[in-house]
Design an enzyme around this catalytic site. Structure first.
Site, PDB file in Angstrom:
ATOM      1  N   SER A  34      21.629  -3.636   3.641  1.00 18.63           N
ATOM      2  CA  SER A  34      21.599  -2.158   3.325  1.00 18.63           C
ATOM      3  C   SER A  34      21.581  -1.602   4.882  1.00 18.63           C
ATOM      4  CB  SER A  34      20.028  -2.028   2.618  1.00 18.63           C
ATOM      5  OG  SER A  34      19.957  -0.711   2.695  1.00 18.63           O
ATOM      6  N   HIS A  35      22.155  -0.356   4.674  1.00 17.67           N
ATOM      7  CA  HIS A  35      22.212   0.551   5.980  1.00 17.67           C
ATOM      8  C   HIS A  35      20.636   0.838   6.324  1.00 17.67           C
ATOM      9  CE1 HIS A  35      26.436   1.264   4.872  1.00 17.67           C
ATOM     10  NE2 HIS A  35      26.521   2.019   5.752  1.00 17.67           N
TER      11      HIS A  35
END
Lengths: 137, 211
Positions: A9-10
């Protein structure tokens, strides 16, 4: 043995949260690693983190990667390329599933010992599970 | 005319300055149709590149470019990390062991650079991405080489094509990247990636293209 899961995930917080939710379903029976946030902790993705996560959950049965948005795919692909150089026979599938729903389904399927292809197929259909009952439409 | 290792290093040092100067501009473009970090990312990435290259010893162009690539991949958390990272890595592979580049070598390097972005990002012309600046730039470079123009003219024509390409992204609808989430609202804004792509080539022309 079971397949491994990697959550990309970012956001580091988001990745940890997804693992918490998925973990609740399988009580630690499935190896799940996170690769959230850029190298310096800001929002973004890091090839090094993804590569580390792949190594952490490496399994001869394969690894399924769940991820959030666009550039996470490119970063993951680069990490997979590097990983394939280390473990050419271990398969990795990058899932098109929505991150949360896909991770939870994948964890459940992995915990009952399903194969990488079976888990990937289940996760890919995660979006089909109705979120709201008919009464809401 | 040719491009030497020193020319490449001068280009990269100047590029770091240009990206720092344009940090806010690129970020503004990215705020309009993205997650507002492109300028920040490029500035951070090339500051790291400058640091990395300052510790290097005598080396060839291929090694320098590969170093730029790996540095960008490890310091840029947005899409430009994998995209420009792969571009510089491929450019480095195409120039392995070379200390001097002829016009043909340069065009081959630019081809590898752009092909790297295409392979990594899986986009094409017209999708409002950096390719909309870089593909026309590559075409211009190939045409110039075919016409027997020298490196200086080749670089300037390539840079001009990239500038026009970046401006031509304004009316396009984004179907790739974070901007694609905006749909119609992405129309009317210049693409930040195409803009940085132009700046990369413009800096090359400014530093190695003669006055």
């Amino acid at each position: 043995m079971a397949i491994g899961l990697v959550i990309v995930s970012h956001s580091a917080k988001l990745a940890e949260g997804v693992v918490e939710l998925a973990g609740q379903m399988v009580q630690g029976e499935v190896a799940i690693a996170t690769a959230g946030g850029a190298a310096d902790g800001s929002l973004g993705t890091s090839m090094e983190k993804v590569l580390d996560a792949l190594r952490q959950v490496d399994s001869a049965d394969g690894i399924l990667v769940l991820l959030d948005l666009g550039s996470a795919v490119m970063t993951t692909e680069m990490a997979v390329e590097a990983f394939n150089a280390e473990q050419p026979s271990h398969r990795i599938i990058i899932s098109p599933a929505p991150l949360v729903e896909g991770a939870v389904i994948a964890a459940v399927e992995a915990s009952i010992g399903n194969s990488l292809d079976e888990v990937a197929a289940a996760a890919a259909n995660a979006h089909m599970l109705p979120k709201l009952s008919d009464k809401h439409s | 005319m040719s491009m030497t290792t020193e020319d490449i290093l001068r280009w990269l040092q100047q590029l770091a300055r240009v990206l720092q100067e344009n940090r806010d501009y690129l970020t503004q473009l990215d705020a309009a149709i993205g997650d507002a970090d492109h300028g920040i990312n490029m500035d951070r990435g090339f500051k790291a590149v400058t640091e990395k290259l300052s510790t290097g010893t005598d080396t060839d162009i291929g090694t320098i470019l590969k170093t730029v690539g790996t540095t960008l991949v490890s310091t840029v958390g947005g899409a430009s990390g994998p995209l420009y990272g792969t571009a510089f890595l491929r450019a480095g592979m195409a120039t392995s062991g070379k200390q001097v580049l002829s016009e043909a070598d340069f065009v081959s390097m630019l081809g590898a650079f752009v092909e790297g972005i295409k392979a990594r990002g899986k986009a094409q012309l017209g999708e409002k991405t950096m390719l909309d600046a870089l593909l026309p730039a590559l075409d211009a470079a190939r045409r110039a080489e075919g016409e027997g123009l020298d490196l200086a003219q080749l670089l300037r024509q390539s840079s001009e094509a990239a500038k026009e390409g970046a401006q031509n992204t304004i009316p396009l609808l984004a179907t790739k990247g974070r901007a694609s989430y905006l749909g119609e609202r992405s129309v009317g804004h210049q693409d930040p990636g195409a803009t940085s792509g132009w700046l990369i080539l413009k800096t090359l022309a400014d530093t190695c293209g003669g006055a």
